[in-house]
Design an enzyme around this catalytic site. Structure first.
Site, PDB file in Angstrom:
ATOM      1  N   HIS A   1       0.868  -1.183   0.000  1.00 51.78           N
ATOM      2  CA  HIS A   1       0.000   0.000   0.000  1.00 51.78           C
ATOM      3  C   HIS A   1       0.909   1.239   0.000  1.00 51.78           C
ATOM      4  O   HIS A   1       1.542   1.517  -1.008  1.00 51.78           O
ATOM      5  CB  HIS A   1      -0.895  -0.083   1.238  1.00 51.78           C
TER       6      HIS A   1
ATOM      7  N   ASN B   1      -2.208   2.837   6.208  1.00 48.46           N
ATOM      8  CA  ASN B   1      -2.412   3.282   4.831  1.00 48.46           C
ATOM      9  C   ASN B   1      -1.110   3.794   4.237  1.00 48.46           C
ATOM     10  O   ASN B   1      -0.628   3.290   3.232  1.00 48.46           O
ATOM     11  CB  ASN B   1      -3.489   4.369   4.815  1.00 48.46           C
TER      12      ASN B   1
END
Lengths: 343, 365
Positions: free
Chosen positions: A88, A142
């Site tokens: 990610h 994230n």
């Protein structure tokens, strides 16, 4: 949900798709002095079923000097769990010996989270696994910012681990995300009960920018690494869902945004459906000296047919070219025939 | 029973408020971008609401000094003017040209403009004109190229020119004119907007008499395709563009499509490749604020230039946003016209100056 919004297409110059990363280009990490960029591809996000994940997680390398419009897949060696590698957010640190160290936010097919540290072997063009870190504060990581050889800031973009839980979190507004600092041994919360998507530090490492994507704002904080402390300076309203960030040499903040959330949600819900796509927007944001205000220039906007759900963008070649990354599709490489300093 | 009535009333009220808030674009903003270097054009400072480009002579006529829904005539302290801009010299300076023999020089506040090339090659201008008291007429002027002035030919008044906005010349004495509403006061216009009972439309004048082609709608900018067979109508309050076939012999229109834009597109220009260009108001609440108090320099509203490329059947359109500004540079764009083989752009505003831009980016993807 942006029901009254749409995107009006425009481009800063000729744009072309970059071949290679077909299953996403969610984050880019530019290595200025080597003129290369790493691309994370194949992100897994709130999967309904592990069997829905039919693609591989990959890291690509793009040469920023060649205009090849083709990114090269590079092998990742000695991973603990090869099948569970879906990258990610990305960040890098240059070690004392000049080696590039990559810090990667990783999810598995079952949406378990870790931070993977890889060293780049430039000669052999491969990534060697160094360490995998798991921590109970990496709730739903994230993005990541390397702050040293073993330290980093990581954002959690929520607390829910399922799609249904995430919907509840969004609609109720009771967010469980935030920002965490890991010093190489232990982790500390810097922000809690928030949404933190993209995060980045200014080039002097003193200012932290946090994307509060669901609130469509960018939070600006001073960062004191010695004291492991942040202090809020301002919150810039964007009216668009800005994702990941890049800081250019002029200290402008570049970001890939989702201007129409309802279309992006539909696209994310069924990532493999080519007939669904989300609009893209690239903004270049220039802050006032006190960081309390910002000027925004829209560098690119696309309804999704060329650039689908942009997440990151950055300029290179003295601002004459840009690369735009997307959540689940290929990146786009554009020329820039314009100037962006109006005021 | 009473509860049911109250619930239904509440539901109606909620959806009405919701629709009204959406109409005012409360959750929208612009993000600035330009297609190249942009500069202000000296000359028109009280508006550049409409532009007509005379391709044959590489010039543009620009209307300036609009008066609109003027409740107080003494408020209109500016002059109505027609400016001339040479499209070949990059002078960034437009010239105000004299208008001779007007019946009422002080009541000349021009709005929409169109032109016709006469048999002898001279340029005839058709202009929507309002007075300070917001009375309406269509003024026809002939351009004396040698002396660079406009000679008054005729002033037309007609009961069907209810609240004229834009005009399309279709012959030496004939034209199409749009009415952008029916109300003559600010309050009346507000009622019209909030109720949705629009009293505007489209009128054709054949040189002797007028007739309605569209009624009970909003028609702002209007233009014909270069082959003069397709009519484009800006339904600005509904944020759509109506596309109609136009048969001048039979004086008849037929609806083809309605393109949703989600922005308030004002006046139109058709380029050499039959792309439609428009100056738009993307955030209505700010446009209403600025246009309602247009002499206040601290109030401004967003500008947007869109280029539409229609499908061959005219049922769909691709939109490219060529220019976007929060209003500090270009406030309330109303018209955009391209020239020099699409390499340059003029952007006119309702009540402010004119912008001239280069186009350095590709528009065909």
């Amino acid at each position: 949900m942006d029901i009254n919004k749409r995107v009006y297409n425009h481009r800063p110059g000729e744009c072309r798709k970059v071949e290679g990363p077909e299953q996403g280009s969610e984050d880019f990490e530019v290595i200025d002095d080597r003129k290369i960029a790493f691309i994370s591809s194949g992100v897994v996000y709130l999967p309904k079923e592990p069997s829905d994940v039919t693609w591989k997680g990959e890291i690509y390398l793009y040469d920023l000097t060649k205009r090849s419009y083709k990114a090269e897949l590079i092998p990742v060696l000695n991973l603990d769990d090869e099948e569970g590698f879906f990258p990610h957010g990305l960040s890098h640190w240059i070690l004392n010996d000049g080696t590039i160290r990559l810090f990667v936010v990783v999810h598995s097919k079952t949406f378990q989270h870790s931070i993977v540290i890889l060293d780049y072997d430039e000669k052999k063009k491969q990534l060697n696994h160094v360490k995998t870190i798991k921590d109970d504060k990496f709730i739903r990581p994230n993005d990541i910012i390397a702050t040293g050889e073993n330290s980093f800031l990581v954002s959690n973009d929520g607390g829910a681990q399922t799609e249904l839980g995430n919907i509840w979190e969004i609609f109720s507004g009771f967010y469980k995300g935030g920002v965490v600092y890991f010093d190489g041994k232990k982790s500390t919360y810097l922000l809690e009960n928030n949404v933190a998507n993209g995060i980045i530090l200014s080039r002097n490492m003193k200012t932290l920018f946090v994307s509060h994507i669901n609130q469509e704002t960018i939070g600006v904080y001073s960062w004191d690494q010695t004291n492991v402390a942040i202090n809020k300076i301002s919150e810039i309203e964007t009216l668009t869902g800005c994702d990941n960030f890049y800081i250019d040499h002029g200290n402008h903040l570049w970001t890939g945004c989702h201007p129409v959330m309802k279309d992006v949600v539909a696209h994310f819900g069924n990532r493999s459906d080519a007939s669904l796509y989300g609009p893209s927007q690239v903004l270049r944001i220039t802050f006032s000296n006190d960081f309390k205000k910002a000027e925004m220039v829209e560098v690119l906007a696309d309804d999704g047919r060329l650039v689908c759900a942009s997440t990151i963008a950055f300029p290179f070649d003295d601002g004459k070219q840009i690369l735009v990354g997307t959540v689940g599709r290929h990146p786009v490489h554009c020329d820039v025939n314009l100037k962006f300093d109006f005021y | 029973m009473l509860k049911i009535v109250l619930v239904v009333l509440l539901a109606f009220l909620v959806q009405y408020v919701f629709k009204t808030l959406l109409m005012f674009d409360i959750h929208k903003r612009t993000y600035n971008h330009r297609p190249g270097q942009c500069r202000k054009v000296e000359g028109p400072v009280h508006g550049s609401e409409d532009i007509t480009i005379v391709d044959e002579k590489n010039i543009a006529f620009i209307t300036s000094g609009l008066v609109y829904l003027n409740d107080d005539p003494s408020h209109a302290t500016w002059k109505g003017e027609i400016f001339l801009y040479d499209l070949t010299s990059r002078a960034y300076k437009a010239e105000s040209i004299p208008i001779l023999n007007l019946q009422e020089p002080n009541s000349f506040h021009p709005h929409g403009i169109s032109h016709w090339i006469m048999k002898d090659g001279s340029v005839r201008l058709f202009i929507v004109v309002h007075s300070k008291e917001f009375k309406h007429s269509i003024v026809i002027l002939d351009y004396d190229e040698k002396n660079k002035k406009l000679n008054h030919v005729k002033t037309l008044k007609d009961e069907k020119f209810v609240r004229p906005n834009d005009i399309i010349a279709t012959g030496e004495s004939s034209f199409l004119v749009s009415n952008d509403g029916g109300a003559q006061t600010v309050l009346g216009n507000a009622v019209e907007m909030f109720t949705g009972f629009f009293k505007g439309g489209l009128v054709y004048y054949d040189g002797k008499e007028s007739q309605y082609l569209l009624e009970n709608t909003v028609a702002n900018g209007i233009i014909l395709s270069r082959d003069r067979k397709t009519l484009f109508v800006s339904h600005i309050n509904q944020e759509t563009i109506g596309v109609f076939s136009w048969d001048q012999k039979k004086v008849a229109i037929r609806k083809i499509s309605e393109i949703e834009t989600l922005t308030g597109c004002d006046n139109f220009y058709i380029d050499q490749e039959n792309n439609l260009w428009s100056g738009c108001h993307p955030v209505l609440k700010d446009a209403v604020g600025h246009l309602g108090d247009y002499t206040n320099p601290s109030l401004y509203s967003q500008s947007q230039v869109l280029r539409f490329k229609f499908s061959s059947d005219l049922k769909t359109a691709e939109m490219v946003e060529v220019f976007s500004d929060d209003g500090r540079f270009t406030s309330a764009s109303a018209i955009a016209a391209t020239f020099d083989n699409g390499k340059q752009l003029l952007i006119g505003t309702v009540f402010r100056d004119l912008t001239h831009c280069d186009i350095d980016v590709p528009l065909d993807f």
